[in-house]
Design an enzyme around this catalytic site. Structure first.
Site, short mmCIF file in Angstrom:
data_model
loop_
_atom_site.label_atom_id
_atom_site.label_comp_id
_atom_site.label_asym_id
_atom_site.label_seq_id
_atom_site.Cartn_x
_atom_site.Cartn_y
_atom_site.Cartn_z
N ARG A 69 -14.33 -10.15 8.29
CA ARG A 69 -13.11 -10.93 8.17
C ARG A 69 -12.26 -10.85 9.43
O ARG A 69 -11.65 -11.80 9.85
CB ARG A 69 -12.32 -10.40 6.97
CG ARG A 69 -10.89 -10.86 6.92
CD ARG A 69 -10.39 -10.96 5.50
NE ARG A 69 -11.29 -11.74 4.70
CZ ARG A 69 -11.48 -11.55 3.38
NH1 ARG A 69 -10.83 -10.61 2.76
NH2 ARG A 69 -12.32 -12.32 2.73
N TYR A 70 -12.20 -9.66 10.00
CA TYR A 70 -11.35 -9.44 11.17
C TYR A 70 -12.21 -9.48 12.43
O TYR A 70 -13.42 -9.24 12.38
CB TYR A 70 -10.66 -8.08 11.05
CG TYR A 70 -9.77 -7.94 9.84
CD1 TYR A 70 -8.51 -8.54 9.80
CD2 TYR A 70 -10.18 -7.20 8.73
CE1 TYR A 70 -7.68 -8.40 8.70
CE2 TYR A 70 -9.35 -7.06 7.62
CZ TYR A 70 -8.11 -7.66 7.62
OH TYR A 70 -7.30 -7.52 6.52
N ARG B 251 -14.00 -5.66 13.29
CA ARG B 251 -14.48 -4.69 12.31
C ARG B 251 -15.09 -5.35 11.08
O ARG B 251 -14.69 -6.44 10.71
CB ARG B 251 -13.37 -3.73 11.91
CG ARG B 251 -12.11 -4.38 11.39
CD ARG B 251 -10.91 -3.49 11.77
NE ARG B 251 -9.68 -3.91 11.11
CZ ARG B 251 -8.91 -4.90 11.56
NH1 ARG B 251 -9.28 -5.59 12.63
NH2 ARG B 251 -7.79 -5.21 10.94
N CYS C 113 -20.19 3.64 -8.72
CA CYS C 113 -19.12 4.60 -8.47
C CYS C 113 -19.28 5.74 -9.47
O CYS C 113 -19.98 5.59 -10.48
CB CYS C 113 -17.75 3.95 -8.71
SG CYS C 113 -17.47 2.49 -7.70
N CYS D 161 -12.71 2.26 -12.11
CA CYS D 161 -11.27 2.11 -12.27
C CYS D 161 -11.01 0.76 -12.93
O CYS D 161 -11.53 -0.26 -12.48
CB CYS D 161 -10.58 2.13 -10.92
SG CYS D 161 -11.16 3.45 -9.86
N CYS E 49 -10.08 -2.24 -10.70
CA CYS E 49 -10.93 -2.47 -9.52
C CYS E 49 -10.94 -3.94 -9.07
O CYS E 49 -11.19 -4.84 -9.86
CB CYS E 49 -12.35 -2.04 -9.82
SG CYS E 49 -13.45 -2.28 -8.42
N ARG F 7 -13.17 -5.08 -6.98
CA ARG F 7 -14.57 -5.51 -6.88
C ARG F 7 -15.27 -5.41 -8.22
O ARG F 7 -16.47 -5.13 -8.29
CB ARG F 7 -15.30 -4.66 -5.82
CG ARG F 7 -14.68 -4.82 -4.46
CD ARG F 7 -15.63 -4.67 -3.30
NE ARG F 7 -14.86 -4.85 -2.09
CZ ARG F 7 -14.41 -3.85 -1.33
NH1 ARG F 7 -14.71 -2.60 -1.63
NH2 ARG F 7 -13.66 -4.10 -0.28
N ASP G 8 -4.44 -6.65 -6.62
CA ASP G 8 -4.97 -8.00 -6.41
C ASP G 8 -5.06 -8.79 -7.72
O ASP G 8 -5.30 -8.21 -8.77
CB ASP G 8 -6.39 -7.91 -5.81
CG ASP G 8 -6.37 -7.44 -4.37
OD1 ASP G 8 -5.44 -7.83 -3.63
OD2 ASP G 8 -7.29 -6.69 -3.99
N ASP H 125 -3.26 -8.35 0.01
CA ASP H 125 -4.47 -8.96 0.55
C ASP H 125 -4.34 -10.45 0.25
O ASP H 125 -4.32 -10.84 -0.92
CB ASP H 125 -5.71 -8.34 -0.10
CG ASP H 125 -6.81 -8.11 0.91
OD1 ASP H 125 -7.12 -9.06 1.66
OD2 ASP H 125 -7.36 -6.99 0.96
N LYS I 42 -5.32 -8.33 4.96
CA LYS I 42 -4.16 -7.53 4.59
C LYS I 42 -2.90 -8.00 5.33
O LYS I 42 -2.89 -8.05 6.55
CB LYS I 42 -4.43 -6.07 4.90
CG LYS I 42 -5.59 -5.50 4.10
CD LYS I 42 -5.91 -4.08 4.54
CE LYS I 42 -7.13 -3.55 3.83
NZ LYS I 42 -8.39 -4.20 4.29
C1 PLP Z 1 -9.45 -3.63 4.60
C2 PLP Z 1 -10.56 -4.27 5.26
C3 PLP Z 1 -10.95 -3.87 6.54
C4 PLP Z 1 -10.27 -2.74 7.29
O1 PLP Z 1 -8.94 -3.08 7.58
P1 PLP Z 1 -7.97 -2.08 8.34
O2 PLP Z 1 -6.63 -2.71 8.23
O3 PLP Z 1 -8.46 -1.97 9.74
O4 PLP Z 1 -8.05 -0.76 7.62
C5 PLP Z 1 -11.99 -4.55 7.13
N1 PLP Z 1 -12.60 -5.58 6.51
C6 PLP Z 1 -12.22 -6.00 5.29
C7 PLP Z 1 -12.91 -7.15 4.68
C8 PLP Z 1 -11.19 -5.35 4.62
O5 PLP Z 1 -10.84 -5.77 3.40
S1 SF4 Z 2 -11.61 0.89 -7.22
FE1 SF4 Z 2 -13.57 -0.07 -7.81
S2 SF4 Z 2 -14.96 0.39 -6.11
FE2 SF4 Z 2 -13.22 1.80 -5.93
S3 SF4 Z 2 -13.86 3.67 -7.02
FE3 SF4 Z 2 -12.72 2.40 -8.47
S4 SF4 Z 2 -14.30 1.20 -9.52
FE4 SF4 Z 2 -15.23 2.00 -7.66
#
Ligand code: PLP
Ligand code: SF4
Length: 397
Positions: free
Chosen positions: A142-143, A146, A155, A159, A162, A164, A323, A360, A367
């Site tokens: 995305r960025y 990174r 996991c 949670c 979550c 995801r 989210d 997000d 973010k």
């Molecule tokens: C959070 C995240 C990162 C890392 O972001 P930082 O602000 O550098 O910690 C990288 N890629 C994705 C898709 C993210 O959601």
């Molecule tokens: S937030 Fe989602 S991915 Fe993270 S530890 Fe909890 S269940 Fe696992």
């Protein structure tokens, strides 16, 4: 005006003292695991064994009912299944749950409730649009510099909030290392990627050898300067942070670790040991916290959390607005709640203890930092600012 605000502060402080006694009372109710009928015969060596903990996770309503007194909302929540996000609670976490109080943060985060099936119209399956920004399987880019590598969809504990939840759960997962081939190739061929964040799911749920083989492959790419791991395991299964794991990780420095912490009570004696082992091995630790209604949405709880984190060498990094993922409405607070928390931290406590509050951007914006506004007005060469106490200052350029 100053007098007025100091009176209000005093009132707030008195209130905090009262609330803290409630927290202290609740902490006293935490049981020794052997007091719980389900675990009364477990020997301490098994309890310390992370494989034992994983094998003995709570997966059914019946098991859970032996540990806590289920409420009708929890009973209802446990009846249905919610997509892939299974019920899975480590015995370690289960022992921290308050048997009587359904508002206990350990319970709220791990036990599904009926509200999880109320889907509000703006909630999404993939609110951060990670699947759209995925150039290779298990990779999100995305960025500019990174990437996020989703190392597993499992996991230790799931949670209920979550983000995801579309991915994670107890389904079968291919274990072959070749599943990351395309992701590694992508990173190799993108010289701009200098930072790889390994997350999931929870990477520490993999065996040491699997983690090492993945880290090794990424480390061998010369333009990757920084490796990070995102995990909740020091909190949900601290027994996993073994001497052997830590010695292995130490070889791949610089390796930063971001740990998902939501409540000060999560920093148990056992969790402290796990974090100390990581920090002693030279890994800089950061925290990621999801703002959750009724769990950590009071400034005094968040302040306690960040102070406890600093004490165990974890630098508070992010507070996330929860989210808009399907079925999490009961966890979400207004944005003003988060802004107010940062307002009550900045200036009032160590700068190191103040995390950045972010949303997000729904649909894939990444973010976005949100916080109190300290710039009151700006004209040519002149900034009118306010400090944390609301006093006004002019800065001339
Ligand atoms: C959070 C995240 C990162 C890392 O972001 P930082 O602000 O550098 O910690 C990288 N890629 C994705 C898709 C993210 O959601
Ligand atoms: S937030 Fe989602 S991915 Fe993270 S530890 Fe909890 S269940 Fe696992």
């Amino acid at each position: 005006m100053d007098k007025l605000s100091s009176n209000t502060n005093l009132k707030i402080e008195n209130q905090s003292v009262q609330q803290e006694t409630v927290v202290t009372r609740q902490i006293k109710r935490i049981r020794d695991y052997q007091q719980i009928s389900l675990y009364k015969d477990v020997n301490p060596l098994d309890w310390e064994d992370w494989h034992w903990q994983l094998k003995n996770r709570i997966r059914t309503k019946e098991e859970l009912a032996e540990v806590i007194k289920l409420t009708p909302e929890e009973g209802e929540g446990l009846k249905k299944a919610s997509g892939r996000l299974s019920l899975s609670i480590t015995p370690y976490w289960a022992a921290l749950m308050d048997p009587e109080d359904a508002n206990c943060p350990f319970r709220r985060q791990a036990v599904p409730v009926a509200q999880e099936w109320i889907i509000s119209p703006h909630e999404m399956v993939d609110p951060c649009a990670e699947d759209r920004d995925s150039p290779a399987p298990h990779l999100v880019h995305r960025y500019p510099d990174r990437v996020l590598l989703l190392a597993t969809e499992h996991c230790a504990m799931y949670c209920r909030h979550c983000t995801r939840r579309r991915l994670v759960g107890e389904h079968q997962e291919l274990k072959s290392a070749s599943r990351f081939d395309q992701a590694i190739e992508y990173i190799k061929s993108n010289k701009k990627v200098r930072d790889v964040l390994i997350s999931g799911g929870d990477p520490f749920i993999l065996e040491d050898e699997e983690i090492e083989s993945l880290i090794e492959r990424i480390r061998s790419i010369s333009h990757v300067e920084l490796l990070r791991i995102g995990t909740r395991i020091p909190v949900s299964l601290p027994q996993r942070i073994t001497e052997k794991l830590v010695l292995m990780l130490k070889k791949y420095s610089p390796l930063w670790v971001s740990i998902h912490f939501n409540h000060p009570k999560e920093i148990s004696k056992r969790c402290k040991i796990a974090c100390e082992m990581l920090a002693d091995a030279g890994m800089p630790l950061g925290s990621q916290t999801v703002l959750l209604k009724g769990i950590n949405d009071r400034p005094y709880i968040m302040k306690r959390l960040v102070h406890e984190l600093i004490k165990i060498r974890v630098r508070p990094y992010y507070i996330y607005q929860c989210d808009p993922v399907r079925g999490t409405q009961h966890f979400r607070t207004p944005v003003a709640t988060g802004i107010n928390i940062v307002e009550k931290l900045r200036g009032y406590t160590s700068g190191y203890a103040v995390p950045t509050y972010v949303i997000d951007g729904p649909g894939g914006g990444g973010k976005i930092p949100i916080g109190p506004n300290y710039i009151l007005s700006q004209a040519k060469g002149k900034y009118v600012l306010r400090n944390y106490k609301g006093k006004i200052y002019t800065y001339l350029e």
